[in-house]
Design a protein around this motif. Structure first.
Motif, PDB file in Angstrom:
ATOM      1  N   THR A  16      44.568  46.192  51.503  1.00 50.85           N
ATOM      2  CA  THR A  16      43.223  46.694  51.751  1.00 50.85           C
ATOM      3  C   THR A  16      42.919  46.687  53.243  1.00 50.85           C
ATOM      4  O   THR A  16      43.396  45.822  53.981  1.00 50.85           O
ATOM      5  CB  THR A  16      42.203  45.812  50.989  1.00 50.85           C
ATOM      6  N   PRO A  38      39.947  51.360  47.434  1.00 50.62           N
ATOM      7  CA  PRO A  38      38.860  50.726  46.680  1.00 50.62           C
ATOM      8  C   PRO A  38      38.624  51.513  45.393  1.00 50.62           C
ATOM      9  O   PRO A  38      37.861  52.481  45.364  1.00 50.62           O
ATOM     10  CB  PRO A  38      37.665  50.813  47.638  1.00 50.62           C
ATOM     11  N   LEU A  49      39.833  46.567  56.179  1.00 50.36           N
ATOM     12  CA  LEU A  49      38.447  46.169  56.417  1.00 50.36           C
ATOM     13  C   LEU A  49      37.830  47.046  57.499  1.00 50.36           C
ATOM     14  O   LEU A  49      38.516  47.825  58.152  1.00 50.36           O
ATOM     15  CB  LEU A  49      38.390  44.699  56.840  1.00 50.36           C
ATOM     16  N   ILE A  98      31.300  46.485  50.603  1.00 54.68           N
ATOM     17  CA  ILE A  98      32.335  45.888  49.755  1.00 54.68           C
ATOM     18  C   ILE A  98      32.603  44.490  50.302  1.00 54.68           C
ATOM     19  O   ILE A  98      33.080  44.338  51.431  1.00 54.68           O
ATOM     20  CB  ILE A  98      33.632  46.710  49.759  1.00 54.68           C
ATOM     21  N   HIS A 144      41.224  45.550  45.079  1.00 55.08           N
ATOM     22  CA  HIS A 144      41.866  45.451  46.399  1.00 55.08           C
ATOM     23  C   HIS A 144      43.353  45.747  46.238  1.00 55.08           C
ATOM     24  O   HIS A 144      43.854  45.921  45.125  1.00 55.08           O
ATOM     25  CB  HIS A 144      41.633  44.079  47.051  1.00 55.08           C
ATOM     26  N   TYR A 180      34.778  41.616  50.123  1.00 60.66           N
ATOM     27  CA  TYR A 180      36.066  41.126  49.645  1.00 60.66           C
ATOM     28  C   TYR A 180      36.201  39.608  49.753  1.00 60.66           C
ATOM     29  O   TYR A 180      37.259  39.066  49.415  1.00 60.66           O
ATOM     30  CB  TYR A 180      37.209  41.804  50.408  1.00 60.66           C
ATOM     31  N   ALA A 208      33.301  47.340  54.726  1.00 61.55           N
ATOM     32  CA  ALA A 208      34.152  46.445  53.956  1.00 61.55           C
ATOM     33  C   ALA A 208      34.436  45.202  54.779  1.00 61.55           C
ATOM     34  O   ALA A 208      34.910  45.296  55.911  1.00 61.55           O
ATOM     35  CB  ALA A 208      35.463  47.145  53.568  1.00 61.55           C
TER      36      ALA A 208
END
Length: 218
Positions: A131, A194, A133, A81, A110, A83, A216
């Motif tokens: 969100t 997500p 990570l 993912i 997000h 972002y 992510a």
């Protein structure tokens, strides 16, 4: 003379034989290639999966290394993912590392407190609605308030290891669609999950559940 030849043959047959990388097949061959020249292998997967122009090579390389170093993975699948891309772009990638194929490339939300079109703020804090990570390992599925959902275990300490406490899961959402983008100018936002387009979410969840890696980044 015959005895000498027989002795040489006997000694040769008793020696251990080591297979070269070219004679080894399957995961063991990939493992040896990864150890000897990882950049060549990663570049090969990147090109064969058709990721050029869709996903930055360095992002894929970092994701692949996270996959390779993740203990407990059970599937040769890597989900990335990205972002750093705005929510109006497809930034969710599911890559089959066994066959070097891009299986899914779609939109993903997000968190509502992470930003508008672009996610700028990330958190591991419960109720932050931002969100997270890092690297996740997929777990089991269930039916909840957002329908068919996939539990995630956060593996990156301090960045996403509260994923279970925060109920960060993969699920489908009516606001994760191109139609929503056309009407509002951005993708809808979740409480940190997500979320995927509903027409794809079940198929994606069933593909990546039970021990695949999600990476992510921003």
């Amino acid at each position: 003379m015959k005895q000498a030849i027989y002795l040489i043959i006997l000694i040769f047959c008793s020696l251990p034989h080591y297979a070269s990388a070219s004679t080894i097949q399957g995961p063991n061959k990939q493992h040896i290639q990864q150890q000897k020249n990882p950049d060549v292998l990663i570049q090969n997967v990147y090109e064969q999966a058709g990721l050029k122009g869709k996903l930055d090579y360095d992002v894929f390389k970092n994701g692949y290394n996270e996959y390779y170093n993740t203990k407990g993975r059970k599937k040769q699948l890597l989900t990335i993912i990205d972002y750093s891309k705005p929510s109006t772009e497809k930034r969710f990638f599911v890559i089959d590392l066994k066959n070097n194929l891009l299986l899914f490339h779609t939109y993903v939300t997000h968190g509502v407190n992470s930003g508008g079109v672009v996610a700028k703020h990330f958190s591991n804090i419960v109720n932050s609605r931002q969100t997270s990570l890092g690297t996740f390992l997929t777990d089991t599925t269930y039916f909840g308030g957002n329908g068919y959902s996939l539990r995630l275990n956060g593996l990156t300490k301090g960045k996403n290891d509260n994923a279970r406490r925060r109920y960060i899961v993969v699920h489908g959402a009516p606001y994760a669609t191109e139609d929503f983008i056309r009407r509002h100018g951005y993708l809808g936002r979740s409480w940190g999950c997500p979320a995927l387009p509903k027409h794809l979410s079940k198929e994606i969840i069933d593909t990546i559940k039970h021990g695949s890696v999600i990476y992510a980044r921003a």
